[in-house]
Design an enzyme around this catalytic site. Structure first.
Site, PDB file in Angstrom:
ATOM      1  N   MET A 133      48.431  52.229 -15.906  1.00 22.82           N
ATOM      2  CA  MET A 133      48.371  51.236 -15.082  1.00 22.82           C
ATOM      3  C   MET A 133      47.502  50.825 -13.737  1.00 22.82           C
ATOM      4  O   MET A 133      48.300  52.023 -12.766  1.00 22.82           O
ATOM      5  CB  MET A 133      49.469  50.361 -15.536  1.00 22.82           C
ATOM      6  CG  MET A 133      49.763  50.174 -16.970  1.00 22.82           C
ATOM      7  SD  MET A 133      51.600  49.856 -16.864  1.00 22.82           S
ATOM      8  CE  MET A 133      52.406  48.495 -16.770  1.00 22.82           C
ATOM      9  N   HIS A 134      47.776  49.681 -13.029  1.00 25.85           N
ATOM     10  CA  HIS A 134      48.120  49.631 -11.769  1.00 25.85           C
ATOM     11  C   HIS A 134      46.218  50.364 -10.698  1.00 25.85           C
ATOM     12  O   HIS A 134      46.747  49.161  -9.880  1.00 25.85           O
ATOM     13  CB  HIS A 134      49.146  50.666 -10.931  1.00 25.85           C
ATOM     14  CG  HIS A 134      50.499  50.380 -11.498  1.00 25.85           C
ATOM     15  ND1 HIS A 134      51.547  49.556 -11.939  1.00 25.85           N
ATOM     16  CD2 HIS A 134      51.683  51.581 -11.911  1.00 25.85           C
ATOM     17  CE1 HIS A 134      52.584  49.051 -12.860  1.00 25.85           C
ATOM     18  NE2 HIS A 134      52.150  50.239 -12.869  1.00 25.85           N
ATOM     19  N   ASP A 165      48.917  51.167 -20.469  1.00 23.06           N
ATOM     20  CA  ASP A 165      49.778  51.826 -22.155  1.00 23.06           C
ATOM     21  C   ASP A 165      51.052  51.046 -22.178  1.00 23.06           C
ATOM     22  O   ASP A 165      51.390  51.353 -23.373  1.00 23.06           O
ATOM     23  CB  ASP A 165      49.598  53.220 -21.218  1.00 23.06           C
ATOM     24  CG  ASP A 165      49.486  53.022 -19.518  1.00 23.06           C
ATOM     25  OD1 ASP A 165      51.149  52.243 -19.154  1.00 23.06           O
ATOM     26  OD2 ASP A 165      49.434  53.991 -19.337  1.00 23.06           O
TER      27      ASP A 165
END
Length: 503
Positions: free
Chosen positions: A80-81, A239
Site C-alpha cells: 500500500m501507499h 494487501d
C-alpha cells in the site's frame, strides 16, 4: 476444473497462488524476491519492472508445476501507499517511491494543516504519513518539479503489474484510500485536498471497484506469462483487505491481528444508512474490497522486526532455530517479564502516536533479567502496542469478538498466548496459508462470476483451525502492565525527540 490466479505484489517479493475452485485448495504457490533500493539513507525505492519480471517468473512456475495454462480470472493484492509514476508511453519515468520511504517526513507537517487533522481524517479516513502518495507528490512539487511535470499518471504498485497485462491505467478504492488523497465516503479523489496542495489532478488514475473487470490479458503479456490471451483481469485490492478476504473477514464481528515485520489490527465494519463515517486521526479508516464496507486499520511499525533485532543483538543471527529458542526461553518467564517493559518504537511509530521520532526502550532492566526476559518483554511490548490500536477501533464503535491471528510470528505458541491474554479475546487461525494471495484469487473469482459474491467465496473456501483462549489471571496481570505501558510514551516523548535529533 476451474482455476483462479492470485498475485501478491509485496514489499520484498511477488507471490502467485494457483487456486482450485472445486476443491478450494491451493494447487501451487511460488515466490520471487526483488530488492528495495536505498540511494540515500532516507530513501526506499523499487523498479516497477522488477515487479513485472518477478510476476512473470512466479506465474510461469505455478502454471508449469500444475500443468495448467488457462484460468478463469486473475487478480491482485499489493503493498500500500507507494507511488508509481509513468509517462505517456506508460513506462516508468522514475523508480517507484514506496511506503517505507522517509524523505517526506517534514512534508507531512505541511500537508495536514491545509485542512486540520480532524477534517483531514474525516475526509481521507487517515492522516498522511511519510511514504503515502499524497506526501510524495507534494514533496516532488517542492523538490523535483521537473519529474512531477514528466508524470502522465500515478498508480499503486499492484496497478502497474495489472497495467502491464491490460494496457489500462486505473486503481481501486482500497488502494486509493491508502494514498491520503481519497474521499473514503464518496469513493472519489478528494478534490479539496488535491486543490489545496496544488497537485495536478489529471495524473490521478480512474477508480474502479475491486471486483470490476479491468480488461483482458493482452497477447504480448499472455505470451510472456504462458497464459491464454483474453483472460479476464480483475482490478484487485490493497494487501490488507485481500488478506481479510483470505481470512473470511468480510463482515463486522471478527477482526485480524497480523504480526509480521510490522503489526496490524484490522477490523471490517459497515456504515448504517444516514450515519456519518466514523474516523480517528490516530489510525486509518479505509475502503474494503467488499462493496459498501470499510475497515479500521491500526499499525505498529516494528512487530516481528523487534524480535529480529533482538535475535541479532543476542548472537542468534544465522541460527536456524533462533526463533524457537527465543520462544522457548520466553515461555519459561512469567507474564510481565519480571517487571520489564519494552517500547517497540525502533522505526518510529504509527498508531496511536504518529511519531517518526519515537524510539524503542527497555524500561525496568535489571541484572537478573535474562535473554528470555528480553524476548518475552519484546513480545509483550509489541502486543501492548497492538492493543492500543484495538481499543481505539472499539472507541469508533467497531465490534469484535474474535481475532484471526496471522503473520509469521503466530507460529510461536507463547506469542499467540500472550496476544490472547493481553487482548482478552480468543485468537483463531485459518487453515489456508497465503491469505493475501488467496484473497486476490477470490476477488478474481467474484469479478469473473465464478462466485456469486464474497459470502459464497468465503463460505466455500475459508476454514478455521485451533482457538487460543485468553487466561483470566494473565489478562488481569496484563491490564495493570498495559496501563504502565501507556504512561511511558508521553513521559519519554521529549527525550526521544531530543535524542533522535542529536540534541
Amino acid at each position: 476444473m476451474t482455476f483462479l490466479l492470485g498475485i501478491d505484489i509485496g514489499t520484498s517479493s511477488a507471490k502467485a497462488v494457483l487456486f482450485d475452485v472445486e476443491t478450494s485448495q491451493i494447487v501451487a504457490v511460488a515466490g520471487q524476491e526483488y530488492p528495495i533500493n536505498h540511494p540515500a539513507p532516507d530513501r526506499a525505492e523499487q523498479d516497477p519492472d522488477d515487479w513485472w519480471r518477478a510476476t512473470v517468473d512466479v506465474v510461469k512456475r505455478v502454471t508449469s508445476e500444475a500443468k495448467v495454462h488457462s484460468v478463469a480470472g486473475i487478480s491482485f493484492s499489493g503493498q500500500m501507499h507507494g507511488t508509481v509514476m509513468v509517462g505517456k508511453d506508460l513506462k516508468p519515468v522514475a523508480p517507484a517511491i514506496i511506503w517505507a520511504d522517509q524523505r517526506t517526513g517534514a512534508t507531512v507537517g505541511e500537508l495536514i494543516p491545509l485542512l486540520g487533522a480532524e477534517a483531514y481524517a474525516a475526509m481521507a479516513g487517515t492522516l498522511p504519513a511519510a511514504g503515502f502518495m499524497a506526501v510524495t507528490l507534494l514533496w516532488l512539487k517542492q523538490h523535483d518539479p521537473a519529474l512531477l511535470g514528466r508524470i502522465h499518471k500515478v498508480m499503486l504498485p499492484k496497478d502497474y503489474v495489472r497495467m502491464r497485462m491490460t494496457g489500462e491505467v486505473a486503481t481501486d478504492p482500497s488502494d486509493a484510500a491508502a494514498t491520503a488523497l481519497f474521499n473514503v465516503t464518496t469513493r472519489e479523489w478528494a478534490s479539496n485536498i488535491v486543490d489545496k496542495a496544488g497537485l495536478p489532478a489529471d495524473i490521478l488514475p480512474d477508480v474502479r471497484a475491486s471486483v470490476a473487470v479491468a480488461g483482458y490479458l493482452r497477447a504480448d503479456a499472455a505470451a510472456e506469462l504462458g497464459l491464454r490471451a483474453g483472460t479476464p483481469i480483475i482490478m484487485g485490492s490493497a494487501d490488507q483487505p485481500a488478506q481479510q478476504i483470505g481470512n473470511g473477514l468480510i463482515k463486522p464481528g471478527r477482526g485480524s491481528v497480523t504480526t509480521g515485520s510490522g503489526g496490524q489490527v484490522s477490523i471490517p465494519f459497515v456504515r448504517q444508512a444516514g450515519e456519518v463515517l466514523r474516523t480517528d486521526p490516530r489510525l486509518h479508516v479505509f475502503n474494503h474490497a467488499v462493496p459498501d464496507t470499510w475497515y479500521v486499520l491500526g499499525a505498529t511499525l516494528s512487530a516481528g522486526l523487534s524480535l529480529r533485532w533482538l535475535r541479532d543483538l543476542v548472537g542468534l543471527k544465522g541460527v536456524v532455530e533462533a526463533y524457537p529458542i527465543l520462544s522457548a526461553e520466553a515461555a519459561a518467564v512469567s507474564a510481565g517479564a519480571d517487571g520489564l517493559i519494552f517500547l517497540p518504537y525502533l522505526s518510529g511509530e504509527r498508531t496511536p502516536h504518529m511519531d517518526a521520532l519515537a524510539r524503542g526502550s527497555f524500561i525496568g532492566l535489571s541484572a537478573h533479567h535474562t535473554r528470555g526476559h528480553l524476548a518475552r518483554a519484546v513480545m509483550e511490548g509489541v502486543t501492548f502496542a497492538l492493543r492500543e490500536a484495538l481499543e481505539i477501533s472499539r472507541e469508533l464503535g467497531v465490534s469484535v469478538d474474535t481475532l484471526i491471528a496471522a503473520g509469521g510470528a503466530m507460529e510461536s505458541d507463547v506469542w499467540r498466548h500472550i496476544q490472547a491474554d493481553v487482548f482478552g479475546v480468543p485468537l483463531q487461525r485459518t487453515l489456508l496459508k497465503e491469505q493475501a494471495s488467496v484473497g486476490a484469487a477470490l476477488i478474481a473469482g467474484v469479478g469473473a462470476g465464478v462466485y456469486r459474491d464474497f459470502d459464497e467465496a468465503c463460505q466455500r473456501t475459508v476454514k478455521y483451525g485451533d482457538i487460543t483462549e485468553p487466561d483470566a489471571a494473565n489478562h488481569a496481570r496484563y491490564d495493570v502492565l498495559y496501563a504502565h505501558f501507556r504512561e511511558l510514551y508521553p513521559r519519554l516523548k521529549g527525550d526521544f525527540h531530543r535524542l533522535a535529533e542529536g540534541w
